[in-house]
Design a protein around this motif. Structure first.
Motif, PDB file in Angstrom:
ATOM      1  N   CYS A  22      20.582  30.125 -17.856  1.00 56.46           N
ATOM      2  CA  CYS A  22      21.885  30.039 -17.195  1.00 56.46           C
ATOM      3  C   CYS A  22      22.953  30.334 -18.236  1.00 56.46           C
ATOM      4  O   CYS A  22      23.051  29.626 -19.243  1.00 56.46           O
ATOM      5  N   THR A  23      23.746  31.360 -17.970  1.00 55.52           N
ATOM      6  CA  THR A  23      24.795  31.764 -18.905  1.00 55.52           C
ATOM      7  C   THR A  23      26.161  31.576 -18.271  1.00 55.52           C
ATOM      8  O   THR A  23      26.399  32.013 -17.136  1.00 55.52           O
ATOM      9  N   ALA A  24      27.036  30.927 -19.009  1.00 54.29           N
ATOM     10  CA  ALA A  24      28.406  30.710 -18.561  1.00 54.29           C
ATOM     11  C   ALA A  24      29.308  31.775 -19.159  1.00 54.29           C
ATOM     12  O   ALA A  24      29.183  32.126 -20.334  1.00 54.29           O
ATOM     13  N   SER A  25      30.222  32.279 -18.336  1.00 56.59           N
ATOM     14  CA  SER A  25      31.166  33.295 -18.805  1.00 56.59           C
ATOM     15  C   SER A  25      32.537  33.046 -18.184  1.00 56.59           C
ATOM     16  O   SER A  25      32.638  32.418 -17.135  1.00 56.59           O
ATOM     17  N   GLY A  26      33.569  33.564 -18.847  1.00 56.25           N
ATOM     18  CA  GLY A  26      34.927  33.384 -18.345  1.00 56.25           C
ATOM     19  C   GLY A  26      35.821  32.790 -19.407  1.00 56.25           C
ATOM     20  O   GLY A  26      35.550  32.888 -20.599  1.00 56.25           O
ATOM     21  N   SER A  27      36.877  32.143 -18.960  1.00 60.33           N
ATOM     22  CA  SER A  27      37.882  31.588 -19.868  1.00 60.33           C
ATOM     23  C   SER A  27      37.422  30.234 -20.418  1.00 60.33           C
ATOM     24  O   SER A  27      38.052  29.201 -20.198  1.00 60.33           O
ATOM     25  N   ILE A  28      36.346  30.275 -21.183  1.00 57.84           N
ATOM     26  CA  ILE A  28      35.733  29.048 -21.703  1.00 57.84           C
ATOM     27  C   ILE A  28      36.313  28.711 -23.068  1.00 57.84           C
ATOM     28  O   ILE A  28      36.323  29.556 -23.960  1.00 57.84           O
ATOM     29  N   VAL A 103      43.465  29.447 -20.458  1.00 56.91           N
ATOM     30  CA  VAL A 103      44.062  30.340 -21.448  1.00 56.91           C
ATOM     31  C   VAL A 103      45.322  29.685 -22.007  1.00 56.91           C
ATOM     32  O   VAL A 103      45.420  29.391 -23.192  1.00 56.91           O
ATOM     33  N   ASP A 104      46.303  29.457 -21.128  1.00 56.40           N
ATOM     34  CA  ASP A 104      47.537  28.795 -21.555  1.00 56.40           C
ATOM     35  C   ASP A 104      47.406  27.271 -21.496  1.00 56.40           C
ATOM     36  O   ASP A 104      47.767  26.569 -22.435  1.00 56.40           O
ATOM     37  N   ALA A 105      46.884  26.790 -20.356  1.00 55.41           N
ATOM     38  CA  ALA A 105      46.683  25.353 -20.170  1.00 55.41           C
ATOM     39  C   ALA A 105      45.187  25.085 -20.120  1.00 55.41           C
ATOM     40  O   ALA A 105      44.461  25.708 -19.339  1.00 55.41           O
ATOM     41  N   VAL A 106      44.720  24.169 -20.938  1.00 53.43           N
ATOM     42  CA  VAL A 106      43.282  23.877 -21.012  1.00 53.43           C
ATOM     43  C   VAL A 106      42.981  22.640 -20.177  1.00 53.43           C
ATOM     44  O   VAL A 106      43.631  21.602 -20.326  1.00 53.43           O
TER      45      VAL A 106
END
Length: 122
Positions: A22-28, A103-106
């Motif tokens: 299982c691979t996670a991708s995106g604004s991690i 990205v801006d707000a975590v």
């Protein structure tokens, strides 16, 4: 936006092995605990195994000694090595990830994968 993509399910005879990924991708920003859950027909979803960011593991009693969870933090990937499979392991297996995104707000979020079918024939 984060996606969890699972792979590795399939049909196997009792006693055989499979390896799920299982691979996670995106604004991690960072991954916390990751885990695998499963749901058999007519049953509730249940925990199979979890692993913390530091590598601490937890297993359901039914899979201890047969399944091994691991992760590659550099690849944002969690694995489930399943050995000595039994017909009662047949289920849809779901990946779960607890992570910080943005990205801006975590913010801290929890995501599920789409599921991968594991079928063990007797």
């Amino acid at each position: 936006q984060v996606q969890l993509v699972e792979s590795g399910g399939g049909l196997v005879q009792a006693g055989g092995s499979l390896r799920l990924s299982c691979t996670a991708s995106g604004s991690i920003v960072s991954l916390n605990a990751m885990g695998w859950y499963r749901q058999a027909p007519g049953k509730q979803r249940e925990l199979v195994a979890t692993i913390t960011s530091g590598g601490g593991t937890n297993y359901a009693d039914s899979v201890k000694g047969r399944f091994t969870i691991s992760r590659d933090n550099a690849k944002n990937t969690v694995y489930l090595q399943m050995n000595s499979l039994k017909p009662e392991d047949t289920a849809v297996y779901y990946c779960n990830a607890d992570l910080w995104v943005g990205v801006d707000a975590v913010t801290r979020r929890n995501y599920w994968g789409q599921g991968t079918q594991v079928t063990v024939s007797s």
